[in-house]
Write an enzyme that holds these catalytic residues in place. Structure first.
Site, PDB file in Angstrom:
ATOM      1  N   ASP A 234       3.567 -27.440   7.831  1.00 44.57           N
ATOM      2  CA  ASP A 234       4.175 -27.637   9.147  1.00 44.57           C
ATOM      3  C   ASP A 234       3.254 -28.424  10.083  1.00 44.57           C
ATOM      4  OD1 ASP A 234       6.204 -27.385  10.995  1.00 44.57           O
ATOM      5  OD2 ASP A 234       5.547 -25.419  11.709  1.00 44.57           O
ATOM      6  N   GLY A 235       3.875 -29.104  11.041  1.00 43.31           N
ATOM      7  CA  GLY A 235       3.109 -29.741  12.111  1.00 43.31           C
ATOM      8  C   GLY A 235       2.991 -31.255  12.028  1.00 43.31           C
ATOM      9  N   ASN A 236       3.727 -31.882  11.119  1.00 43.73           N
ATOM     10  CA  ASN A 236       3.658 -33.345  11.010  1.00 43.73           C
ATOM     11  C   ASN A 236       4.088 -34.027  12.307  1.00 43.73           C
ATOM     12  OD1 ASN A 236       3.064 -32.798   8.378  1.00 43.73           O
ATOM     13  ND2 ASN A 236       4.986 -33.584   7.526  1.00 43.73           N
ATOM     14  N   GLY A 237       5.197 -33.540  12.875  1.00 40.35           N
ATOM     15  CA  GLY A 237       5.748 -34.161  14.082  1.00 40.35           C
ATOM     16  C   GLY A 237       4.792 -34.043  15.257  1.00 40.35           C
ATOM     17  N   ARG A 238       4.230 -32.851  15.460  1.00 37.83           N
ATOM     18  CA  ARG A 238       3.299 -32.649  16.573  1.00 37.83           C
ATOM     19  C   ARG A 238       2.020 -33.449  16.380  1.00 37.83           C
ATOM     20  NH1 ARG A 238       3.459 -26.424  16.075  1.00 37.83           N
ATOM     21  NH2 ARG A 238       4.639 -27.034  14.231  1.00 37.83           N
TER      22      ARG A 238
ATOM     23  N   HIS B 124       4.778 -37.546   8.951  1.00 34.40           N
ATOM     24  CA  HIS B 124       5.253 -37.220   7.598  1.00 34.40           C
ATOM     25  C   HIS B 124       4.502 -38.051   6.550  1.00 34.40           C
ATOM     26  CE1 HIS B 124       8.211 -34.697   9.367  1.00 34.40           C
ATOM     27  NE2 HIS B 124       8.987 -35.663   9.824  1.00 34.40           N
TER      28      HIS B 124
ATOM     29  N   ASN C 122      16.537 -27.991   7.669  1.00 37.22           N
ATOM     30  CA  ASN C 122      16.047 -29.297   8.126  1.00 37.22           C
ATOM     31  C   ASN C 122      17.125 -30.391   8.067  1.00 37.22           C
ATOM     32  OD1 ASN C 122      12.677 -28.800   6.798  1.00 37.22           O
ATOM     33  ND2 ASN C 122      13.402 -28.535   8.895  1.00 37.22           N
TER      34      ASN C 122
ATOM     35  N   ARG D 249       5.433 -17.758  11.428  1.00 37.76           N
ATOM     36  CA  ARG D 249       6.751 -17.309  10.977  1.00 37.76           C
ATOM     37  C   ARG D 249       7.015 -17.855   9.578  1.00 37.76           C
ATOM     38  NH1 ARG D 249       8.293 -20.516  15.648  1.00 37.76           N
ATOM     39  NH2 ARG D 249       8.667 -22.671  15.020  1.00 37.76           N
ATOM     40  N   ILE D 250       8.048 -17.314   8.958  1.00 45.07           N
ATOM     41  CA  ILE D 250       8.314 -17.611   7.558  1.00 45.07           C
ATOM     42  C   ILE D 250       9.371 -18.716   7.401  1.00 45.07           C
ATOM     43  CG2 ILE D 250       9.186 -16.562   5.395  1.00 45.07           C
ATOM     44  CD1 ILE D 250       6.300 -15.704   6.228  1.00 45.07           C
TER      45      ILE D 250
ATOM     46  N   GLU E 157      -0.411 -12.359   0.418  1.00 46.76           N
ATOM     47  CA  GLU E 157      -1.346 -12.445   1.546  1.00 46.76           C
ATOM     48  C   GLU E 157      -0.967 -13.664   2.385  1.00 46.76           C
ATOM     49  OE1 GLU E 157      -3.543 -10.170   2.225  1.00 46.76           O
ATOM     50  OE2 GLU E 157      -3.174  -9.060   0.362  1.00 46.76           O
TER      51      GLU E 157
HETATM   52  C1  IPE Z   1       9.604 -25.108   7.870  1.00 50.94           C
HETATM   53  O1  IPE Z   1       9.193 -25.846   8.969  1.00 50.94           O
HETATM   54  C2  IPE Z   1      10.092 -26.027   6.801  1.00 50.94           C
HETATM   55  C3  IPE Z   1       9.104 -26.926   6.236  1.00 50.94           C
HETATM   56  C4  IPE Z   1       7.824 -26.911   6.458  1.00 50.94           C
HETATM   57  C5  IPE Z   1       9.630 -27.883   5.320  1.00 50.94           C
HETATM   58  P1  IPE Z   1      10.130 -26.065  10.235  1.00 50.94           P
HETATM   59  O2  IPE Z   1       9.352 -26.890  11.183  1.00 50.94           O
HETATM   60  O3  IPE Z   1      11.447 -26.593   9.813  1.00 50.94           O
HETATM   61  O4  IPE Z   1      10.316 -24.573  10.767  1.00 50.94           O
HETATM   62  P2  IPE Z   1      10.780 -24.059  12.210  1.00 50.94           P
HETATM   63  O5  IPE Z   1      12.088 -24.735  12.504  1.00 50.94           O
HETATM   64  O6  IPE Z   1       9.726 -24.445  13.181  1.00 50.94           O
HETATM   65  O7  IPE Z   1      10.887 -22.581  12.053  1.00 50.94           O
HETATM   66  C1  IPE Z   2       6.823 -30.277   8.687  1.00 46.64           C
HETATM   67  O1  IPE Z   2       6.488 -30.848   9.887  1.00 46.64           O
HETATM   68  C2  IPE Z   2       7.648 -31.196   7.813  1.00 46.64           C
HETATM   69  C3  IPE Z   2       9.074 -30.839   7.725  1.00 46.64           C
HETATM   70  C4  IPE Z   2       9.618 -29.766   8.217  1.00 46.64           C
HETATM   71  C5  IPE Z   2       9.924 -31.759   6.989  1.00 46.64           C
HETATM   72  P1  IPE Z   2       7.491 -30.847  11.110  1.00 46.64           P
HETATM   73  O2  IPE Z   2       8.327 -32.086  11.040  1.00 46.64           O
HETATM   74  O3  IPE Z   2       8.233 -29.569  11.189  1.00 46.64           O
HETATM   75  O4  IPE Z   2       6.474 -30.963  12.333  1.00 46.64           O
HETATM   76  P2  IPE Z   2       6.574 -30.224  13.726  1.00 46.64           P
HETATM   77  O5  IPE Z   2       6.685 -28.759  13.442  1.00 46.64           O
HETATM   78  O6  IPE Z   2       7.782 -30.766  14.401  1.00 46.64           O
HETATM   79  O7  IPE Z   2       5.293 -30.578  14.410  1.00 46.64           O
HETATM   80 MG    MG Z   3       7.876 -27.791  12.138  1.00 47.63          MG
END
Ligand code: IPE
Ligand code: IPE
Ligand code: MG
Length: 251
Positions: free
Chosen positions: A14-18, A31, A62, A188-189, A201
């Site tokens: 998670d966190g590519n966008g931010r 990404h 997604n 979160r999951i 864990e």
């Molecule tokens: C979970 O991340 C899915 C992936 C990492 C592929 P999200 O960014 O979609 O999760 P939420 O929406 O913040 O819970």
């Molecule tokens: C995880 O990064 C990749 C995917 C869910 C495809 P995000 O795209 O969710 O990045 P944030 O959470 O918006 O930073």
């Molecule tokens: Mg995300």
């Protein structure tokens, strides 16, 4: 502290966008850098003897993202499959997918399936990509399959065992994840491996996925190695079990 390597590592990447936004770049740049992290972490897990690496790459939910981001992710997936084919095959890695693969556009589904087939007999490590994956969706799918077996008279509802159910999950035959990592600060999951993580864990790190590297992976492993997994028992019971095992191996 034991130096035990987790057999199955699952990662919510998670966190590519931010990560991209913090650099004034479009989300897709995040990404792209995330795909580099996938390659680094795959290599590192393979080198450390991990048996199964499950990466949450695209959730069922997604699909709700803007169409241009979904398209960019699918193109990136195609680039990944093409670009990593050699590395996957040369390193004896079996590539597989968890999720509703039929929902993926054909231009990525076809090469993905081809590489799954080509790598099907590799036994160095399983690299499982969760694509169009949702934990609840997976559970429902398994419920339907077991119910259909019951309906056909193959087993009675009262005789359904955990093993009958697990046989219908995408992860059938694999050990449950020992360690689940989520990057980027969320605890979160998000609908990942709901059944399988009962005793996993959990490790949450503020590091964004594009910055995750070998050193961060080792930090997560150290955290894992410092935990005592009790599976409902007492600490003393687990220690006694450890002593028995240690005696068995020195005999
Ligand atoms: C979970 O991340 C899915 C992936 C990492 C592929 P999200 O960014 O979609 O999760 P939420 O929406 O913040 O819970
Ligand atoms: C995880 O990064 C990749 C995917 C869910 C495809 P995000 O795209 O969710 O990045 P944030 O959470 O918006 O930073
Ligand atoms: Mg995300």
């Amino acid at each position: 502290m034991s130096e035990k390597i987790p057999r199955h590592v699952a990662i919510i990447m998670d966190g590519n966008g931010r990560w991209a936004r913090a650099r004034d770049q479009p989300r897709v740049k995040g990404h792209e850098q995330g795909a580099e992290a996938v390659n680094r972490v795959t290599r590192a897990c393979r080198a450390r003897g991990v048996e199964v690496l499950t990466l949450y790459a695209f959730s069922e939910q997604n699909w709700r993202r803007p169409a241009d981001e979904v398209t960019a992710l699918m193109r990136l997936l195609l680039r990944y499959v093409r670009g990593q084919r050699r590395e996957i095959l040369d390193n004896n890695i079996r590539l597989t997918v968890l999720g509703d693969i039929d929902k993926l556009p054909l231009f990525v589904r076809a090469p993905l399936k081809a590489l799954m087939k080509e790598s099907a007999h590799n036994d160095g490590m399983i690299l499982a990509l969760a694509l169009s994956y949702g934990g609840r969706e997976e559970l429902l799918r398994a419920v339907r399959a077991v119910a259909a077996r019951a309906q056909r008279g193959e087993l009675r509802a009262a005789d359904i065992m955990e093993a009958d159910f697990e046989a219908e999950l995408f992860t059938a035959g694999w050990p449950d994840p020992d360690l689940l990592i989520r990057t980027s600060g969320e605890a979160r999951i998000s609908n990942f491996l709901l059944w399988q993580i009962a005793y996993t864990e959990l490790y949450f790190t503020p590091i964004a996925w594009p910055d995750f590297d070998e050193a961060e992976l080792d930090r997560a492993f150290e955290h894992y190695q410092g935990r005592q997994r009790r599976f409902g028992m007492t600490g003393a019971q687990i220690e006694a079990e450890g002593l028995i095992k240690a005696e068995e191996t020195t005999l």
